[in-house]
Design a protein around this motif. Structure first.
Motif, short mmCIF file in Angstrom:
data_model
loop_
_atom_site.label_atom_id
_atom_site.label_comp_id
_atom_site.label_asym_id
_atom_site.label_seq_id
_atom_site.Cartn_x
_atom_site.Cartn_y
_atom_site.Cartn_z
N LYS A 388 -0.14 8.36 1.03
CA LYS A 388 -1.08 7.61 1.39
C LYS A 388 -0.88 6.79 2.38
N ASP A 389 0.24 6.85 3.07
CA ASP A 389 0.52 6.24 4.36
C ASP A 389 1.91 6.98 4.97
N LYS A 390 2.57 6.60 6.14
CA LYS A 390 3.49 7.30 6.69
C LYS A 390 5.11 7.20 6.15
N LEU A 391 5.07 6.53 4.80
CA LEU A 391 6.48 6.20 4.32
C LEU A 391 6.93 7.02 3.16
N ILE A 392 7.75 7.96 3.38
CA ILE A 392 8.42 8.68 2.22
C ILE A 392 9.12 7.87 1.18
N PRO A 393 8.97 7.64 -0.06
CA PRO A 393 9.48 6.67 -1.11
C PRO A 393 10.87 6.76 -1.15
N GLY A 394 11.52 5.68 -1.43
CA GLY A 394 12.93 6.04 -1.51
C GLY A 394 13.45 6.76 -2.61
N GLU A 395 12.66 6.89 -3.66
CA GLU A 395 13.17 7.89 -5.08
C GLU A 395 13.13 9.12 -4.43
N VAL A 396 12.28 9.64 -3.70
CA VAL A 396 12.18 10.92 -3.05
C VAL A 396 13.55 11.36 -2.31
N VAL A 397 13.88 10.21 -1.27
CA VAL A 397 14.97 10.25 -0.63
C VAL A 397 16.16 10.59 -1.20
N PHE A 398 16.30 9.82 -2.31
CA PHE A 398 17.46 9.42 -3.20
C PHE A 398 17.55 10.99 -4.10
N LYS A 399 16.36 11.40 -4.46
CA LYS A 399 16.70 12.78 -5.51
C LYS A 399 17.05 13.77 -4.43
N LEU A 400 16.40 14.04 -2.97
CA LEU A 400 16.91 14.78 -2.19
C LEU A 400 18.29 14.76 -2.21
N TYR A 401 18.83 13.75 -2.02
CA TYR A 401 20.40 13.63 -1.72
C TYR A 401 21.03 14.07 -2.93
N ASP A 402 20.71 13.34 -4.14
CA ASP A 402 21.33 13.57 -5.43
C ASP A 402 21.36 14.69 -5.99
N THR A 403 20.05 15.31 -5.88
CA THR A 403 19.96 16.72 -6.53
C THR A 403 20.16 17.82 -5.81
N TYR A 404 19.59 17.69 -4.56
CA TYR A 404 19.79 18.88 -3.51
C TYR A 404 20.63 18.73 -2.45
N GLY A 405 21.42 17.83 -2.23
CA GLY A 405 22.49 17.59 -1.50
C GLY A 405 22.09 17.46 -0.10
N PHE A 406 20.65 16.76 0.29
CA PHE A 406 20.38 16.48 1.35
C PHE A 406 20.78 15.08 1.91
N PRO A 407 21.72 15.02 3.10
CA PRO A 407 22.13 14.08 3.61
C PRO A 407 20.73 13.08 4.05
N VAL A 408 20.80 12.02 4.11
CA VAL A 408 19.60 10.98 4.50
C VAL A 408 19.37 11.31 5.82
N ASP A 409 20.16 11.54 6.72
CA ASP A 409 19.64 11.57 8.13
C ASP A 409 19.24 13.04 8.13
N LEU A 410 19.32 14.02 7.51
CA LEU A 410 18.83 15.43 7.61
C LEU A 410 16.92 15.21 7.17
N THR A 411 16.95 14.19 5.88
CA THR A 411 15.63 14.11 5.60
C THR A 411 14.90 13.19 6.51
N ALA A 412 15.72 12.43 7.30
CA ALA A 412 15.26 11.64 8.29
C ALA A 412 14.72 12.43 9.37
N ASP A 413 15.44 13.53 9.76
CA ASP A 413 15.23 14.41 10.85
C ASP A 413 13.71 15.26 10.55
N ILE A 414 13.71 15.40 9.37
CA ILE A 414 12.45 16.31 8.94
C ILE A 414 11.26 15.18 9.25
N ALA A 415 11.37 14.19 8.50
CA ALA A 415 10.45 13.20 8.73
C ALA A 415 10.05 12.65 9.95
N ARG A 416 11.09 12.61 10.84
CA ARG A 416 10.53 12.26 12.57
C ARG A 416 9.69 13.39 13.07
#
Length: 874
Positions: A388-416
């Motif tokens: 509903k805004d431009k903020l990806i929830p922390g739970e999603v960022v964590f699940k990407l890291y914990d379950t799928y091995g997405f480093p946080v800066d990779l998720t940040a790269d995609i978000a940017r």
């Protein structure tokens, strides 16, 4: 001047000035827990600067490989989006350890940069900065070097505290520190290139016009904890000049990614993606990351979930994800190692020597990440669709890291890329909750919180692999003591007697079965208590049960072969390389032995062959392997070596292999050396300053390795239509032919460009008696674009020319006007007219001007409108 020439000239210059040229140290700093990676040229000299180490020289020079992708110095998120950020780079530096200081350092720098026989850079395009109160450096630049006062900028404490300045350097909060002087280069002195930016110290200093090319640090003071500055008795010098940045300058660019090395790498990425080079920023990301990835693996770092391995994994996965953006959905990243070895292998032969090892490690990570990337991207896309805004929830960022091995800066790269941000506070909350769960689940393994006060475990595994009637002393599930483990439950078991060897002394723990409990890992816990970790696969295991404990024989025997071979190899290393060789770390499992040891240079192929021969002769001697308990002091006096550097008690286990090897070791071993079978070293490389690593295989694994190698040789021979005896000569013939064809292709390209100029000239329109040519020439850029413009002006004789080219999101424009028409039409005005329509601007002289833009979709209309603009001017 290409990058290799710049590096060579730098080192040769300082060699001529009495400096010892020192090889680059590994990317993993030796015995320095404060640094994740080597990030500057002075790292290998830290102890020299602080007085803890002395070298046989007092002045040195090096080209140091560096990585900045983790910890304090982390440029990862900027890579691919700027002209000068890299994860891996080379730092040219010269150093004085109490020998010379400011005067000589400044004179050396100026001579190398401006001297005609060295770099020959135009002095009028240089500017220097000094620390505001450093009158000595100011006077040297002004009075001795002759730099005009208006070209010397004093920089004070501009970072909020005393001595906190761009021109004051310190090793840390305490320790050696001092002022520095920096040399800047003006990339657009007449403004013709339209490069924005001002000199250092000005409001526009962050622009791209004035670029720092060399920093000379003068370590004059020792800073104490209370901030007191004490003059050092022997001031030193530490300089740093980025090879990529100075190479860009020498090649007429202010973009590091336009240098010779990167052009080759970007070209290789573009070829894989079937695109034009530089059509996407992703090409630059991948070109940068293959350098960091390959050099880190060559220096012994492998992708993992912690420490240096995790940083490497972040770099690799970021590159792989950018490959997907380019449509490279199949493993591709490993294919770039060969190209990198070709362009940098001359300076860094480890890239050539370890090419297969690097490719294998990258391919494994590509295969691993491919499994989860698609699922992770779907999760992210779904989450973005619900925002509903431009903020990806922390739970999603964590699940990407914990379950799928997405480093946080990779998720940040995609978000940017999508104009979004991350809820990092929410992510940290999820991470902390995970840490709490991990601490609770691992409390038993940690040993410190083990709620066990029973008898110790007796290890009986030296003499056999099976123990009948072993009694269950304790059972644990989720770190808590329980009375039973049911089928499907994971946990840990403590026995009174066990044949399972617990991880220690470099040897991994055993696997096997305890009744219906499958042992996946064995660890030493409190004191002499052994924990067996795994899962109950059938039935129920209860406290007090008498069970059959059986080690998996094939795995144990393979580990024993590798462990015994490690002892023989240690002796052979000392015999061949010297008695300075000492064990610095070891891992022995059923696959291979990995042994780290002190040695200051690579082990040569001839030395490796001699080590292998000595070990295999000891194996063929088939001498008995005997163990006995002795007092520690008596064992050392008898010549036993403490192989693994463990903490020993008063009584130790001494392992002897005939007269060949005697060492302190609590591990498991073969009965006779002949049981080891064949021994083969499969890898050798550096892991830290002065520390090398060898990996070796034995027995069936050695046979499998030789068969695999033989298969590769046969495949190579088949590809060149030869056999094992002449495959080398055949490959050399192919390389010679390839080089000849490359020369022929280059010559043909030159002819095609000239032919294209002839064809284009014929398309000129006659406007009011003047020849006007406006054309789109995609695929032509840089110097080639200027060459084509000159050819067209010559062919027209008298006329106006405007050329435009698009590559990805980049537009290049160039305009030319013959001398007889510049009174009516100005090239700079024409190019700016067109540039304004493609989101850019430019400038230049009346007869030639260039511009750039970022809106390639508007290029056709911009070119069409140029005819009308010229007509109004005539």
């Amino acid at each position: 001047m290409n990058s290799n020439e710049v590096r060579a000239r730098f080192l040769e210059f300082f060699r001529s000035k009495g400096h010892t040229v020192v090889p680059s140290s590994p990317l993993v700093p030796g015995n320095d827990p404060t640094l994740l990676f080597t990030n500057a040229g002075m790292v290998q000299f830290k102890d020299v600067f602080t007085g803890q180490d002395k070298r046989p020289y007092v002045r040195a020079a090096s080209s140091q490989k560096c990585v900045r992708a983790g910890g304090k110095h982390n440029d990862l998120e900027n890579v691919g989006y700027t002209a000068r950020h890299h994860t891996f780079f080379e730092m040219l530096g010269n150093f004085s350890f109490g020998d010379y200081s400011k005067k000589d350092a400044i004179h050396y720098a100026w001579e190398f940069i401006t001297g005609k026989e060295w770099l020959g850079i135009d002095r009028s395009r240089l500017l220097v900065t000094v620390y505001a109160t450093d009158d000595e450096a100011y006077a040297i630049w002004k009075d001795e070097i002759g730099v005009p006062a208006e070209r010397i900028v004093r920089i004070g404490d501009n970072k909020g505290a005393k001595y906190a300045s761009d021109n004051f350097w310190s090793m840390g909060d305490t320790g050696p520190c001092g002022p520095c002087t920096e040399i800047f280069y003006d990339h657009d002195p007449d403004g013709s290139k339209g490069i924005w930016g001002g000199p250092p110290g000005s409001p526009e200093e962050d622009g791209d016009r004035w670029i720092e090319i060399w920093n000379l640090v003068f370590m004059q003071f020792e800073r104490s904890a209370d901030g007191t500055m004490t003059q050092l008795p022997a001031p030193s010098v530490d300089t740093g000049m980025g090879l990529e940045r100075i190479s860009a300058l020498m090649q007429g660019s202010n973009d590091n990614y336009q240098t010779d090395t990167f052009k080759v790498l970007v070209g290789a990425v573009a070829q894989l993606a079937k695109q034009e080079p530089y059509a996407s920023a992703s090409q630059k990301v991948i070109a940068d990351h293959i350098r960091a990835t390959s050099f880190l693996i060559a220096d012994g770092v492998l992708p993992s979930n912690e420490g240096r391995g995790y940083v490497l994994r972040r770099i690799m996965r970021r590159a792989i994800r950018h490959g997907y953006k380019l449509g490279l959905n199949e493993p591709f990243f490993h294919k770039l190692v060969g190209t990198l070895a070709e362009v940098m292998g001359g300076a860094y032969p480890e890239l050539v020597e370890k090419r297969a090892q690097i490719e294998k490690a990258i391919r494994q990570e590509e295969d691993s990440f491919a499994v989860t990337l698609d699922k992770g991207m779907k999760l992210l896309d779904d989450a973005i669709g619900k925002l509903k805004d431009k903020l990806i929830p922390g739970e999603v960022v964590f699940k990407l890291y914990d379950t799928y091995g997405f480093p946080v800066d990779l998720t940040a790269d995609i978000a940017r890329e999508r104009g979004l941000e991350l809820d990092l506070a929410g992510y940290e909350r999820e991470m902390e909750a995970q840490r709490e769960r991990a601490r609770a689940a691992s409390s038993f393994k940690g040993g410190a919180t083990l709620a066990y006060d029973g008898a110790d475990t007796c290890f009986v595994g030296y003499d056999g692999l099976v123990q009948e009637g072993a009694k269950v002393l304790a059972l644990y599930r989720d770190g808590q003591a329980v009375n039973e483990l049911k089928a499907g439950e994971a946990g840990a078991v403590v026995l009174d007697n066990t044949p399972f060897y617990a991880t220690g002394g470099g040897q991994v723990g055993d696997k096997g079965r305890i009744g219906g409990f499958e042992v996946e890992e064995t660890q030493k816990l409190k004191g002499a208590v052994t924990g067996h970790f795994g899962k109950q696969v059938e039935g129920t295991l209860k406290l007090g049960d008498a069970v059959r404990a059986q080690v998996t024989e094939s795995l144990r025997r393979a580990s024993m072969r590798n462990h015994s071979a490690t002892h023989l190899m240690h002796r052979a290393l000392r015999d061949v390389l010297g008695t300075h060789v000492a064990q610095k770390g070891s891992v022995v499992d059923e696959q291979r032995t990995r042994f780290d040891f002190s040695h200051g240079q690579p082990v040569t192929a001839a030395e490796i062959a001699e080590i292998e021969d000595r070990v295999n002769r000891a194996i063929l001697a088939n001498v008995p392997v005997r163990a006995q308990l002795m007092k520690y002091d008596d064992a050392i006096k008898a010549g036993a070596m403490a192989l693994f550097g463990e903490k020993y008690g008063d009584e130790v286990r001494v392992l002897a292999m005939g007269d060949y090897s005697t060492e302190l070791c609590g591990g498991t071993h073969v009965s006779r050396t002949g049981d080891i079978g064949l021994f083969k070293i499969v890898a050798e490389g550096g892991v830290a300053a002065g520390v090398r690593r060898v990996e070796a295989v034995t027995g069936e694994n050695a046979l499998a390795y030789l068969r695999e190698t033989e298969g590769k040789l046969k495949k190579a021979a088949d590809l060149v239509r030869g056999n094992a005896d002449d495959v080398g000569a055949k490959i050399e013939q192919l390389l010679d032919r390839s080089r000849q064809m490359e020369k022929e292709i280059a010559a043909l390209k030159g002819k095609l460009a000239s032919s294209a100029g002839s064809d284009l000239a014929g398309q000129a329109r006659d406007i009011k008696g003047t020849k006007v040519l406006v054309a789109r020439v995609d695929g032509v850029e840089g110097n080639d674009l200027r060459t084509l413009l000159d050819q067209l002006k010559n062919k027209l004789g008298s006329g106006v020319v405007l050329l435009g080219a698009a590559s990805g999101e980049k537009v290049s424009l160039i305009a030319g006007v013959t001398a007889d028409l510049t009174g009516k039409v100005k090239a700079g005005e024409l190019v700016n007219f067109a540039a304004g329509q493609v989101g850019g601007k430019g400038g230049g002289k009346p007869d030639m001007a260039q511009a750039g833009g970022t809106q390639p979709q508007n290029l056709p209309a911009a070119l069409d409108s140029a005819y009308g603009w010229v007509e109004q001017k005539l």
